[in-house]
Design a protein around this motif. Structure first.
Motif, mmCIF file in Angstrom:
data_model
loop_
_atom_site.group_PDB
_atom_site.id
_atom_site.type_symbol
_atom_site.label_atom_id
_atom_site.label_comp_id
_atom_site.label_asym_id
_atom_site.label_seq_id
_atom_site.Cartn_x
_atom_site.Cartn_y
_atom_site.Cartn_z
ATOM 1 N N LEU A 331 37.430 49.330 41.527
ATOM 2 C CA LEU A 331 38.034 48.025 41.318
ATOM 3 C C LEU A 331 38.004 47.675 39.838
ATOM 4 N N LEU A 333 38.981 44.556 37.065
ATOM 5 C CA LEU A 333 39.319 43.130 36.984
ATOM 6 C C LEU A 333 39.497 42.726 35.525
ATOM 7 N N ILE A 366 39.261 39.846 42.954
ATOM 8 C CA ILE A 366 38.248 40.749 43.518
ATOM 9 C C ILE A 366 38.328 40.779 45.036
ATOM 10 N N GLN A 369 41.246 43.040 46.021
ATOM 11 C CA GLN A 369 40.935 44.436 45.721
ATOM 12 C C GLN A 369 39.907 44.996 46.702
ATOM 13 N N ILE A 383 32.785 48.482 40.986
ATOM 14 C CA ILE A 383 33.430 47.283 40.445
ATOM 15 C C ILE A 383 33.191 47.220 38.943
ATOM 16 N N ALA A 385 34.124 44.580 36.127
ATOM 17 C CA ALA A 385 34.641 43.287 35.679
ATOM 18 C C ALA A 385 34.143 43.040 34.255
#
Length: 426
Positions: A331, A333, A366, A369, A383, A385
């Motif tokens: 993921l 972001l 998020i 995703q 993740i 971010a």
């Protein structure tokens, strides 16, 4: 609105949810054929129509009714290949692979026949075929059957039975045809329309009839196996002895004939009762005269072909095959994270080429995703971010196990994936 264009009737798309079944089958046959020392050959989809007229026979259903035939701009008559053996022999002759040589070859790909589409029969279908040239003895017939038996074992197929017969030499078969025609002429009133036509063109095919009204009459017909020459009998006995020694069960079916003109001596079929009327999933035998018939020097040959769609249908009936699972969904972001994430993803793939990983593209929250990560079937989500990027780390969220989220550094990512793969492979 313009008219929606659809696929041609009887020609199907293989969609992503099904393609893993094809890939798994193809991986098995590639490994299997390599283990037996067979080499892959790839032939064109389009051949001269004359190739199939001379090999299959002009009075067969395939040539008369089922071939996709057309003229190209030069006026040459061409056909989409309806089967693979004739193309394989043509290629072998053309490139000097066959005379006084032993060749073990295999192929896999689409074939085309214009027939009524139904379950197990399609206008574009796929065949896996195996051909062996230059060996006249029964041991190669046995090897081909053993390859089939091993394939069923590796695929996990159950309830498939083997039927055997021998058609004898071409001279024996010619003499037997006269005996059979005399018998069938005494029972013309019992023959259906198809059988009356075959009586004039290919009498042996009458024995293949599935018409129950003809069954008793055909059961009482003279059997080819009772009119064999000595050489064919000896070869058939050696084949049976080899299969007995290898523990392969079979039954003798004296009514088993192949629909194509080029077969002689050994013929065999693998049959299941789980696919309705289309019970034959694999068929083959010996065709010693075909190479010479197509313009080459006399060369003994044997082979088999199986319908891939039928095998996959049978696998679907007998077992549930899971699609290949995704290991990681990454993921990303924010713009900066997308740039860094793509870089990290390529580093991971360099170090772990066997890893199955999806890198999220297209942005989104998020929540959206994570929803896509869960739908992908991935085991974990990584993740990245803004906070993670600033600290040079990733958050690990377990999607299939009840484990707490953890964070790992960019430097520790390689070791984390190695440990994850080790646990998975235990």
């Amino acid at each position: 609105m313009s008219k929606l264009i659809k696929s041609i009737r009887g020609m199907h798309d293989v969609l992503p949810d099904d393609s893993h079944r094809w890939q798994a089958f193809e991986a098995v046959i590639r490994q299997l054929m390599t283990s037996y020392g067979y080499k892959e050959i790839r032939m064109p989809l389009v051949e001269s129509t004359d190739l199939f007229c001379r090999s299959i026979g002009e009075v067969t259903d395939i040539v008369e009714k089922e071939m996709y035939t057309f003229e190209d701009r030069n006026g040459d008559k061409l056909s989409l290949r309806p089967e693979g053996t004739a193309s394989c022999v043509r290629a072998g002759i053309q490139h000097g692979l066959l005379y006084n040589q032993i060749q073990r070859l295999w192929y896999n790909g689409p074939m085309f026949r214009h027939e009524r589409p139904q379950k197990g029969r399609y206008r574009q279908f796929h065949q896996f075929g195996v051909e062996a040239f230059g060996i006249a003895t029964a041991d190669i017939d046995a090897e081909l059957i053993l390859i089939c038996a091993r394939l069923w074992k590796q695929l996990g197929l159950k309830g498939v039975r083997l039927e055997l017969n021998t058609l004898g030499s071409s001279q024996t078969r010619s003499e037997y045809k006269q005996i059979l025609v005399e018998y069938l002429n005494l029972h013309l009133e019992l023959l259906d329309e198809d059988s009356l036509r075959r009586l004039q063109t290919n009498p042996l095919r009458v024995l293949d009839s599935k018409n129950p009204a003809m069954r008793q009459m055909l059961d009482n017909a003279p059997a080819l196996i009772d009119h064999l020459d000595d050489e064919s009998c000896q070869q058939f006995d050696k084949l049976k002895a080899s299969l007995d020694a290898a523990g392969v069960e079979y039954s003798i079916n004296p009514r088993l004939v192949r629909g194509l003109d080029y077969y002689c001596k050994t013929v065999f079929e693998w049959i299941t009762d789980e696919l309705g009327a289309q019970g034959t999933i694999c068929a083959g035998g010996r065709y010693d005269g075909l190479v010479e018939q197509l313009g080459g020097k006399s060369t003994p040959a044997a082979g088999f072909a199986l319908g891939v769609e039928r095998i996959l249908s049978l696998l679907e009936v007998q077992q549930e095959q899971q699609a290949q699972s995704i290991d990681i969904y990454l993921l990303l972001l924010g713009d900066a994270c997308e740039i860094k994430g793509l870089q990290l993803a390529e580093q991971i793939r360099d170090l772990h080429p066997e890893l199955k990983m999806i890198t999220h593209c297209g942005g989104g929250s998020i929540k959206s995703q994570l929803k896509k990560a869960d739908k992908s079937g991935a085991k974990i989500a990584l993740i990245l971010a803004e906070d993670e990027l600033k600290n040079e780390q990733l958050t690990v969220k377990y999607l299939r196990e009840k484990k707490h989220q953890i964070t790992i550094s960019f430097d520790g990512l390689n070791e984390f994936i190695k440990n994850m793969r080790a646990l998975h492979n235990r």
